[in-house]
Design a protein around this motif. Structure first.
Motif, PDB file in Angstrom:
ATOM      1  N   ALA A   1      37.427 -12.384   3.387  1.00  0.00           N
ATOM      2  CA  ALA A   1      37.734 -12.408   4.816  1.00  0.00           C
ATOM      3  C   ALA A   1      37.926 -13.856   5.262  1.00  0.00           C
ATOM      4  O   ALA A   1      37.261 -14.765   4.758  1.00  0.00           O
ATOM      5  CB  ALA A   1      36.611 -11.750   5.612  1.00  0.00           C
ATOM      6  N   LEU A   2      38.842 -14.064   6.183  1.00  0.00           N
ATOM      7  CA  LEU A   2      39.056 -15.389   6.748  1.00  0.00           C
ATOM      8  C   LEU A   2      38.110 -15.592   7.930  1.00  0.00           C
ATOM      9  O   LEU A   2      37.824 -14.659   8.676  1.00  0.00           O
ATOM     10  CB  LEU A   2      40.510 -15.538   7.206  1.00  0.00           C
ATOM     11  CG  LEU A   2      41.591 -15.417   6.125  1.00  0.00           C
ATOM     12  CD1 LEU A   2      42.971 -15.376   6.771  1.00  0.00           C
ATOM     13  CD2 LEU A   2      41.499 -16.573   5.132  1.00  0.00           C
ATOM     14  N   ASP A   3      37.649 -16.818   8.100  1.00  0.00           N
ATOM     15  CA  ASP A   3      36.754 -17.157   9.207  1.00  0.00           C
ATOM     16  C   ASP A   3      37.543 -17.962  10.235  1.00  0.00           C
ATOM     17  O   ASP A   3      37.936 -19.105   9.961  1.00  0.00           O
ATOM     18  CB  ASP A   3      35.568 -17.969   8.688  1.00  0.00           C
ATOM     19  CG  ASP A   3      34.527 -18.248   9.773  1.00  0.00           C
ATOM     20  OD1 ASP A   3      34.831 -18.015  10.959  1.00  0.00           O
ATOM     21  OD2 ASP A   3      33.427 -18.698   9.420  1.00  0.00           O
ATOM     22  N   PRO A   4      37.794 -17.398  11.422  1.00  0.00           N
ATOM     23  CA  PRO A   4      38.618 -18.114  12.405  1.00  0.00           C
ATOM     24  C   PRO A   4      37.945 -19.367  12.948  1.00  0.00           C
ATOM     25  O   PRO A   4      38.608 -20.210  13.564  1.00  0.00           O
ATOM     26  CB  PRO A   4      38.805 -17.067  13.515  1.00  0.00           C
ATOM     27  CG  PRO A   4      37.625 -16.163  13.386  1.00  0.00           C
ATOM     28  CD  PRO A   4      37.336 -16.090  11.915  1.00  0.00           C
ATOM     29  N   ARG A   5      36.637 -19.519  12.713  1.00  0.00           N
ATOM     30  CA  ARG A   5      35.928 -20.718  13.182  1.00  0.00           C
ATOM     31  C   ARG A   5      36.085 -21.891  12.233  1.00  0.00           C
ATOM     32  O   ARG A   5      35.699 -23.015  12.567  1.00  0.00           O
ATOM     33  CB  ARG A   5      34.437 -20.401  13.358  1.00  0.00           C
ATOM     34  CG  ARG A   5      34.160 -19.315  14.393  1.00  0.00           C
ATOM     35  CD  ARG A   5      32.750 -18.786  14.248  1.00  0.00           C
ATOM     36  NE  ARG A   5      32.575 -18.146  12.934  1.00  0.00           N
ATOM     37  CZ  ARG A   5      31.441 -17.557  12.541  1.00  0.00           C
ATOM     38  NH1 ARG A   5      30.387 -17.544  13.356  1.00  0.00           N
ATOM     39  NH2 ARG A   5      31.357 -17.005  11.346  1.00  0.00           N
ATOM     40  N   GLN A   6      36.635 -21.621  11.058  1.00  0.00           N
ATOM     41  CA  GLN A   6      36.803 -22.646  10.035  1.00  0.00           C
ATOM     42  C   GLN A   6      38.291 -22.923   9.792  1.00  0.00           C
ATOM     43  O   GLN A   6      39.139 -22.073  10.093  1.00  0.00           O
ATOM     44  CB  GLN A   6      36.151 -22.187   8.722  1.00  0.00           C
ATOM     45  CG  GLN A   6      34.668 -21.914   8.812  1.00  0.00           C
ATOM     46  CD  GLN A   6      33.872 -23.170   9.099  1.00  0.00           C
ATOM     47  OE1 GLN A   6      34.231 -24.257   8.644  1.00  0.00           O
ATOM     48  NE2 GLN A   6      32.792 -23.027   9.869  1.00  0.00           N
TER      49      GLN A   6
ATOM     50  N   HIS B   1      45.684 -26.982   9.315  1.00  0.00           N
ATOM     51  CA  HIS B   1      44.835 -25.912   8.790  1.00  0.00           C
ATOM     52  C   HIS B   1      44.517 -24.841   9.823  1.00  0.00           C
ATOM     53  O   HIS B   1      43.581 -24.061   9.646  1.00  0.00           O
ATOM     54  CB  HIS B   1      43.532 -26.506   8.245  1.00  0.00           C
ATOM     55  CG  HIS B   1      43.733 -27.619   7.274  1.00  0.00           C
ATOM     56  ND1 HIS B   1      44.579 -27.520   6.183  1.00  0.00           N
ATOM     57  CD2 HIS B   1      43.214 -28.885   7.229  1.00  0.00           C
ATOM     58  CE1 HIS B   1      44.569 -28.653   5.511  1.00  0.00           C
ATOM     59  NE2 HIS B   1      43.763 -29.501   6.124  1.00  0.00           N
ATOM     60  N   SER B   2      45.294 -24.791  10.897  1.00  0.00           N
ATOM     61  CA  SER B   2      45.041 -23.808  11.947  1.00  0.00           C
ATOM     62  C   SER B   2      46.069 -22.682  11.907  1.00  0.00           C
ATOM     63  O   SER B   2      47.108 -22.808  11.253  1.00  0.00           O
ATOM     64  CB  SER B   2      45.070 -24.475  13.324  1.00  0.00           C
ATOM     65  OG  SER B   2      46.370 -24.986  13.592  1.00  0.00           O
ATOM     66  N   PHE B   3      45.767 -21.588  12.608  1.00  0.00           N
ATOM     67  CA  PHE B   3      46.686 -20.457  12.728  1.00  0.00           C
ATOM     68  C   PHE B   3      47.117 -20.369  14.177  1.00  0.00           C
ATOM     69  O   PHE B   3      46.311 -20.068  15.059  1.00  0.00           O
ATOM     70  CB  PHE B   3      45.986 -19.169  12.291  1.00  0.00           C
ATOM     71  CG  PHE B   3      46.778 -17.908  12.579  1.00  0.00           C
ATOM     72  CD1 PHE B   3      48.007 -17.696  11.991  1.00  0.00           C
ATOM     73  CD2 PHE B   3      46.268 -16.938  13.440  1.00  0.00           C
ATOM     74  CE1 PHE B   3      48.739 -16.541  12.255  1.00  0.00           C
ATOM     75  CE2 PHE B   3      46.981 -15.778  13.705  1.00  0.00           C
ATOM     76  CZ  PHE B   3      48.211 -15.577  13.114  1.00  0.00           C
ATOM     77  N   ALA B   4      48.379 -20.660  14.454  1.00  0.00           N
ATOM     78  CA  ALA B   4      48.872 -20.669  15.826  1.00  0.00           C
ATOM     79  C   ALA B   4      50.308 -20.141  15.855  1.00  0.00           C
ATOM     80  O   ALA B   4      51.268 -20.904  15.956  1.00  0.00           O
ATOM     81  CB  ALA B   4      48.799 -22.077  16.407  1.00  0.00           C
TER      82      ALA B   4
END
Length: 433
Positions: A408-413, A352-355
């Motif tokens: 909006a996407l939340d990068p902390r989640q 579920h991460s963006f890398a």
């Protein structure tokens, strides 16, 4: 040694699979999306439910192939990444891409496309696609012309007086890019061509259940053939003329190129939302070097991993064979549910991460069954062209400082399991060029 049989789902498990995996996928539209259903499925978190359902099936049955309890030919669900890749690596024989369901759907607008063909006919049409699209080249020979088209069309939608950009704004620009890249400048304003294709694809969503619109299909192919006859220099149409051979069914193949560029636009738009949510990634994107744009290609790959635009890959066995040590008869339908393998947080710590950096040359290629362009001999012949075109568009878009306002996407989640592009809107804050 006697081979095992696939595990057998109960009637209740089959109904649960239908309700949480099959029906939402079909409802959203396989050949073209239904925006209202996409929005509803997003709100109900159906993609997450589908992944969780397959995880529960694996927990009970293990990861060997699972046969659904349905009448007719066997329907086999793949639960192991290694089995998924074995199916794709062993295409087109014994795992045929031209499944009966796929042939029925594509018959509505491109019945002679390579993807729906079998045997020697498939091989010839596949060769034509690979030659015209230069499938193995990360940077297409038409890159200069494509870059000029992308810059011009993206600049038009991000003009100085444009304060926001929503899906209709971007989609119009994207399809002008697609028509010009594929058919040349003479097709820029031919919205009727892509509208006709969209109408045929909407009918194709129903596959066996809807009658074919033969007159519309004939009109569309005649209109497309007229564009191909111009063979404009710098366009893919010129390469069609160069590599055309008997029985290529060129308009069917090119119809599929136009079709394939549609979900690529969704991937670009979602990737822009990922960049605006991760300021460090946006800075890296602006430093990326054209035409290779390795970082931005990685961003697109992450967009496609997180939210697959081809959620289900189907194969049909041409003969008796085995998969995961289990015997499969001829005529079995094999189902690979891409979101399960892309977002399986029980097996992947990056689910579920963006890398996007994981896609840089020399880095790991990601999950073993990450299949946005399929894999093996049946992988998409336009994969490099689509990534290059999308990365060029994303690079140009990144020169404006955008803020995604809805949603909006939340990068902390963790990144959400689904992300509706049709309601996405960006507000322009500042421009760098």
């Amino acid at each position: 040694m006697t081979q095992r049989k696939p595990s057998r789902a109960s009637a209740a498990e089959t109904l649960a699979f239908a309700g949480e995996v099959a029906l939402p996928t079909l409802g959203k539209g396989v050949l073209i999306r239904r925006p209202t259903v996409v929005k509803a499925a997003d709100r109900l978190e159906m993609d997450a439910r589908g992944v969780h359902r397959l995880q529960r099936l694996r927990a009970r049955h293990g990861d060997r192939p699972l046969r659904l309890r349905l009448p007719g030919p066997p329907r086999i669900v793949v639960l192991s990444p290694s089995d998924a890749m074995a199916v794709l690596d062993r295409s087109p024989d014994p795992f045929m891409p031209a499944s009966s369901e796929k042939q029925a759907a594509l018959a509505h607008f491109e019945p002679r496309v390579a993807l729906a063909s079998r045997g020697d006919t498939r091989d010839r049409r596949r060769d034509f696609n690979e030659d015209a699209l230069d499938s193995d080249a990360p940077v297409h020979p038409c890159v200069a012309a494509i870059t000029a088209v992308v810059d011009e069309e993206i600049d038009a939608v991000t003009a100085p007086d444009a304060t926001e950009m929503d899906w209709p704004d971007f989609s119009r620009a994207w399809f002008r890019i697609v028509r010009r890249v594929v058919l040349g400048d003479g097709a820029r304003e031919d919205t009727e061509l892509t509208d006709q294709l969209a109408r045929l694809r909407r009918r194709a969503n129903w596959a066996f259940l809807a009658p074919r619109r033969k007159a519309l299909k004939r009109t569309f192919h005649q209109r497309l053939a007229g564009h191909l006859q111009r063979a404009e220099p710098g366009s893919l149409a010129a390469r069609v003329e160069r590599f055309r051979r008997p029985d290529d069914a060129a308009t069917d193949q090119v119809a599929h190129w136009l079709f394939a560029f549609d979900p690529a636009g969704m991937a670009v738009f979602r990737a822009l939302a990922l960049l605006t949510a991760h300021p460090g990634a946006l800075d890296e994107a602006r430093r990326d070097e054209a035409p290779e744009l390795p970082y931005l290609r990685g961003c697109l790959m992450e967009s496609l991993r997180l939210w697959p635009t081809t959620p289900v890959i189907l194969r049909e066995t041409s003969a008796s064979t085995e998969l995961g040590g289990c015997a499969l008869p001829a005529g079995a339908s094999v189902i690979i549910h891409a979101p399960f393998f892309h977002r399986d947080d029980e097996s992947l710590d990056i689910a579920h991460s963006f890398a996007p950096e994981r896609w840089k040359p020399g880095q790991t290629s990601g999950p073993m069954a990450f299949v946005p362009f399929s894999a093996g001999p049946g992988r998409c012949p336009a994969r490099h062209l689509v990534l290059m075109t999308g990365a060029l568009a994303l690079h140009r878009l990144a020169q404006t400082s955008w803020a995604a306002s809805d949603p909006a996407l939340d990068p902390r989640q963790p990144m959400p399991a689904s992300f509706d592009p049709y309601g996405l809107r960006f507000v322009a804050a500042a421009r760098l060029r």
